[in-house]
Design a protein around this motif. Structure first.
Motif, PDB file in Angstrom:
ATOM      1  N   SER A  41      13.609 -63.557   8.746  1.00 39.19           N
ATOM      2  CA  SER A  41      14.694 -64.223   8.019  1.00 39.19           C
ATOM      3  C   SER A  41      14.102 -65.305   7.122  1.00 39.19           C
ATOM      4  O   SER A  41      12.890 -65.408   6.990  1.00 39.19           O
ATOM      5  CB  SER A  41      15.668 -64.857   9.016  1.00 39.19           C
ATOM      6  N   THR A  42      14.968 -66.110   6.576  1.00 39.50           N
ATOM      7  CA  THR A  42      14.511 -67.228   5.767  1.00 39.50           C
ATOM      8  C   THR A  42      13.599 -68.147   6.571  1.00 39.50           C
ATOM      9  O   THR A  42      12.619 -68.665   6.064  1.00 39.50           O
ATOM     10  CB  THR A  42      15.726 -68.040   5.248  1.00 39.50           C
ATOM     11  N   ASN A  43      13.914 -68.312   7.858  1.00 38.02           N
ATOM     12  CA  ASN A  43      13.181 -69.259   8.705  1.00 38.02           C
ATOM     13  C   ASN A  43      12.226 -68.633   9.714  1.00 38.02           C
ATOM     14  O   ASN A  43      11.522 -69.354  10.416  1.00 38.02           O
ATOM     15  CB  ASN A  43      14.178 -70.140   9.469  1.00 38.02           C
ATOM     16  N   THR A  44      12.230 -67.305   9.822  1.00 32.27           N
ATOM     17  CA  THR A  44      11.387 -66.655  10.831  1.00 32.27           C
ATOM     18  C   THR A  44      10.586 -65.501  10.242  1.00 32.27           C
ATOM     19  O   THR A  44      10.956 -64.935   9.216  1.00 32.27           O
ATOM     20  CB  THR A  44      12.225 -66.115  12.008  1.00 32.27           C
ATOM     21  N   ILE A  45       9.509 -65.158  10.934  1.00 36.03           N
ATOM     22  CA  ILE A  45       8.646 -64.049  10.557  1.00 36.03           C
ATOM     23  C   ILE A  45       9.108 -62.808  11.320  1.00 36.03           C
ATOM     24  O   ILE A  45       9.408 -62.884  12.516  1.00 36.03           O
ATOM     25  CB  ILE A  45       7.176 -64.376  10.913  1.00 36.03           C
ATOM     26  N   GLY A  46       9.168 -61.686  10.656  1.00 33.37           N
ATOM     27  CA  GLY A  46       9.577 -60.432  11.288  1.00 33.37           C
ATOM     28  C   GLY A  46       8.473 -59.843  12.144  1.00 33.37           C
ATOM     29  O   GLY A  46       7.470 -60.497  12.444  1.00 33.37           O
ATOM     30  N   TYR A  47       8.656 -58.582  12.528  1.00 38.71           N
ATOM     31  CA  TYR A  47       7.649 -57.886  13.319  1.00 38.71           C
ATOM     32  C   TYR A  47       7.744 -56.383  13.095  1.00 38.71           C
ATOM     33  O   TYR A  47       8.751 -55.872  12.607  1.00 38.71           O
ATOM     34  CB  TYR A  47       7.758 -58.209  14.808  1.00 38.71           C
ATOM     35  N   ARG A  48       6.652 -55.698  13.437  1.00 35.86           N
ATOM     36  CA  ARG A  48       6.598 -54.242  13.431  1.00 35.86           C
ATOM     37  C   ARG A  48       6.049 -53.791  14.775  1.00 35.86           C
ATOM     38  O   ARG A  48       5.088 -54.361  15.282  1.00 35.86           O
ATOM     39  CB  ARG A  48       5.671 -53.724  12.327  1.00 35.86           C
ATOM     40  N   ILE A  49       6.690 -52.769  15.334  1.00 33.58           N
ATOM     41  CA  ILE A  49       6.243 -52.192  16.601  1.00 33.58           C
ATOM     42  C   ILE A  49       6.103 -50.684  16.401  1.00 33.58           C
ATOM     43  O   ILE A  49       7.001 -50.043  15.876  1.00 33.58           O
ATOM     44  CB  ILE A  49       7.251 -52.468  17.741  1.00 33.58           C
ATOM     45  N   TYR A  50       4.960 -50.152  16.827  1.00 30.01           N
ATOM     46  CA  TYR A  50       4.686 -48.723  16.751  1.00 30.01           C
ATOM     47  C   TYR A  50       4.641 -48.191  18.178  1.00 30.01           C
ATOM     48  O   TYR A  50       3.850 -48.669  18.992  1.00 30.01           O
ATOM     49  CB  TYR A  50       3.343 -48.472  16.067  1.00 30.01           C
ATOM     50  N   VAL A  51       5.495 -47.195  18.482  1.00 28.93           N
ATOM     51  CA  VAL A  51       5.594 -46.665  19.840  1.00 28.93           C
ATOM     52  C   VAL A  51       5.226 -45.186  19.841  1.00 28.93           C
ATOM     53  O   VAL A  51       5.861 -44.396  19.131  1.00 28.93           O
ATOM     54  CB  VAL A  51       7.022 -46.843  20.407  1.00 28.93           C
ATOM     55  N   PHE A  78      14.096 -44.300  24.351  1.00 32.62           N
ATOM     56  CA  PHE A  78      13.949 -44.596  22.922  1.00 32.62           C
ATOM     57  C   PHE A  78      13.810 -43.315  22.107  1.00 32.62           C
ATOM     58  O   PHE A  78      14.525 -43.113  21.121  1.00 32.62           O
ATOM     59  CB  PHE A  78      12.736 -45.512  22.719  1.00 32.62           C
ATOM     60  N   PHE A  79      12.928 -42.422  22.517  1.00 35.35           N
ATOM     61  CA  PHE A  79      12.727 -41.186  21.759  1.00 35.35           C
ATOM     62  C   PHE A  79      13.927 -40.245  21.857  1.00 35.35           C
ATOM     63  O   PHE A  79      14.276 -39.571  20.896  1.00 35.35           O
ATOM     64  CB  PHE A  79      11.423 -40.494  22.174  1.00 35.35           C
ATOM     65  N   ARG A  80      14.584 -40.222  23.005  1.00 39.07           N
ATOM     66  CA  ARG A  80      15.806 -39.424  23.150  1.00 39.07           C
ATOM     67  C   ARG A  80      16.890 -39.958  22.203  1.00 39.07           C
ATOM     68  O   ARG A  80      17.557 -39.195  21.496  1.00 39.07           O
ATOM     69  CB  ARG A  80      16.289 -39.451  24.603  1.00 39.07           C
ATOM     70  N   ASP A  81      17.036 -41.288  22.153  1.00 37.44           N
ATOM     71  CA  ASP A  81      18.048 -41.893  21.278  1.00 37.44           C
ATOM     72  C   ASP A  81      17.708 -41.706  19.804  1.00 37.44           C
ATOM     73  O   ASP A  81      18.602 -41.517  18.976  1.00 37.44           O
ATOM     74  CB  ASP A  81      18.216 -43.376  21.617  1.00 37.44           C
ATOM     75  N   LEU A  82      16.407 -41.761  19.451  1.00 38.08           N
ATOM     76  CA  LEU A  82      16.010 -41.490  18.066  1.00 38.08           C
ATOM     77  C   LEU A  82      16.411 -40.081  17.653  1.00 38.08           C
ATOM     78  O   LEU A  82      16.997 -39.876  16.583  1.00 38.08           O
ATOM     79  CB  LEU A  82      14.489 -41.653  17.896  1.00 38.08           C
ATOM     80  N   LYS A  83      16.093 -39.093  18.489  1.00 40.55           N
ATOM     81  CA  LYS A  83      16.415 -37.696  18.179  1.00 40.55           C
ATOM     82  C   LYS A  83      17.922 -37.489  18.088  1.00 40.55           C
ATOM     83  O   LYS A  83      18.404 -36.774  17.213  1.00 40.55           O
ATOM     84  CB  LYS A  83      15.815 -36.753  19.224  1.00 40.55           C
ATOM     85  N   ALA A  84      18.671 -38.104  18.994  1.00 40.39           N
ATOM     86  CA  ALA A  84      20.133 -37.952  19.011  1.00 40.39           C
ATOM     87  C   ALA A  84      20.782 -38.559  17.770  1.00 40.39           C
ATOM     88  O   ALA A  84      21.862 -38.132  17.358  1.00 40.39           O
ATOM     89  CB  ALA A  84      20.711 -38.590  20.267  1.00 40.39           C
ATOM     90  N   ALA A  85      20.130 -39.540  17.164  1.00 39.15           N
ATOM     91  CA  ALA A  85      20.708 -40.255  16.015  1.00 39.15           C
ATOM     92  C   ALA A  85      20.334 -39.620  14.670  1.00 39.15           C
ATOM     93  O   ALA A  85      20.779 -40.097  13.630  1.00 39.15           O
ATOM     94  CB  ALA A  85      20.266 -41.710  16.032  1.00 39.15           C
ATOM     95  N   LYS A 126      25.494 -44.468  18.727  1.00 43.27           N
ATOM     96  CA  LYS A 126      24.093 -44.060  18.566  1.00 43.27           C
ATOM     97  C   LYS A 126      23.254 -45.221  18.023  1.00 43.27           C
ATOM     98  O   LYS A 126      22.153 -45.481  18.504  1.00 43.27           O
ATOM     99  CB  LYS A 126      23.990 -42.855  17.637  1.00 43.27           C
ATOM    100  N   ALA A 127      23.784 -45.907  17.029  1.00 42.43           N
ATOM    101  CA  ALA A 127      23.071 -47.054  16.458  1.00 42.43           C
ATOM    102  C   ALA A 127      22.978 -48.186  17.478  1.00 42.43           C
ATOM    103  O   ALA A 127      21.961 -48.869  17.569  1.00 42.43           O
ATOM    104  CB  ALA A 127      23.764 -47.538  15.185  1.00 42.43           C
ATOM    105  N   ARG A 128      24.028 -48.378  18.274  1.00 41.38           N
ATOM    106  CA  ARG A 128      24.034 -49.431  19.297  1.00 41.38           C
ATOM    107  C   ARG A 128      22.960 -49.152  20.357  1.00 41.38           C
ATOM    108  O   ARG A 128      22.237 -50.060  20.785  1.00 41.38           O
ATOM    109  CB  ARG A 128      25.412 -49.538  19.960  1.00 41.38           C
ATOM    110  N   ARG A 129      22.830 -47.872  20.759  1.00 42.18           N
ATOM    111  CA  ARG A 129      21.795 -47.524  21.745  1.00 42.18           C
ATOM    112  C   ARG A 129      20.401 -47.804  21.183  1.00 42.18           C
ATOM    113  O   ARG A 129      19.541 -48.339  21.885  1.00 42.18           O
ATOM    114  CB  ARG A 129      21.932 -46.063  22.171  1.00 42.18           C
ATOM    115  N   LEU A 130      20.172 -47.460  19.912  1.00 40.15           N
ATOM    116  CA  LEU A 130      18.871 -47.723  19.295  1.00 40.15           C
ATOM    117  C   LEU A 130      18.606 -49.220  19.184  1.00 40.15           C
ATOM    118  O   LEU A 130      17.477 -49.674  19.399  1.00 40.15           O
ATOM    119  CB  LEU A 130      18.775 -47.059  17.923  1.00 40.15           C
ATOM    120  N   ASP A 131      19.633 -49.993  18.868  1.00 39.99           N
ATOM    121  CA  ASP A 131      19.470 -51.445  18.804  1.00 39.99           C
ATOM    122  C   ASP A 131      19.100 -51.992  20.184  1.00 39.99           C
ATOM    123  O   ASP A 131      18.186 -52.805  20.308  1.00 39.99           O
ATOM    124  CB  ASP A 131      20.754 -52.099  18.283  1.00 39.99           C
TER     125      ASP A 131
END
Length: 159
Positions: A41-51, A78-85, A126-131
């Motif tokens: 955000s304006t005040n914070t640094i983001g992140y990247r995660i590779y699974v 996580f992978f089940r929810d990705l495929k379902a979405a 589906k989006a809520r599960r991924l979140d």
């Protein structure tokens, strides 16, 4: 003299090859690796995660980079929810999703060349599960949005 120049050129070529070889390998993400990207955000640094499907995870945030191993149950979910979405780009965003100007972030997930919309404003189950998965993975790896004043910007994403 000719041999010395020849050996020097060969040595430089070898070093250049190794440097060039290491760059694409770090930049390429296999099609079976899920990526969680938080914008910061304006005040914070983001992140990247590779699974990876095995639960091996690599990440980078404002504190630097690291790796870890996720629980099998979380990885499978996580992978089940990705495929379902899929297709991920069709995930709806909640209308009128209000976020703080200073601290509001965007979180997306991607897999195999597909990228979602902002799952932190989930417009369906589906989006809520991924979140929820993305939040659980970040928590398991202790990945956070670091304040700008306390961290370093993320290195560029080269892909």
């Amino acid at each position: 003299m000719k041999q010395l120049v020849s050996q020097s050129l060969l040595g430089m070529a070898g070093a250049t090859f190794l440097v060039c070889l290491s760059q694409p390998l770090m930049a390429l993400v296999p099609n079976n690796v899920g990526v969680i990207l938080n914008s910061g955000s304006t005040n914070t640094i983001g992140y990247r995660i590779y699974v990876s499907p095995t639960g091996e995870a690599n990440y980078v945030d404002g504190n630097g980079s690291g790796k870890g191993k996720l629980p099998e149950k979380l990885t499978n979910r996580f992978f089940r929810d990705l495929k379902a979405a899929e297709p991920l780009s069709d995930l709806p965003v909640k209308p009128k999703c209000l976020k703080s100007t200073s601290f509001g972030t965007t979180t997306t997930v991607s897999l195999g060349g597909q990228q979602s919309t902002d799952i932190s404003c989930p417009g369906n189950a589906k989006a809520r599960r991924l979140d929820n998965d993305a939040i659980a993975i970040a928590k398991a790896l202790k990945v956070t949005n670091v304040p700008n004043s306390k961290g370093k910007p993320l290195p560029p994403q080269n892909f």
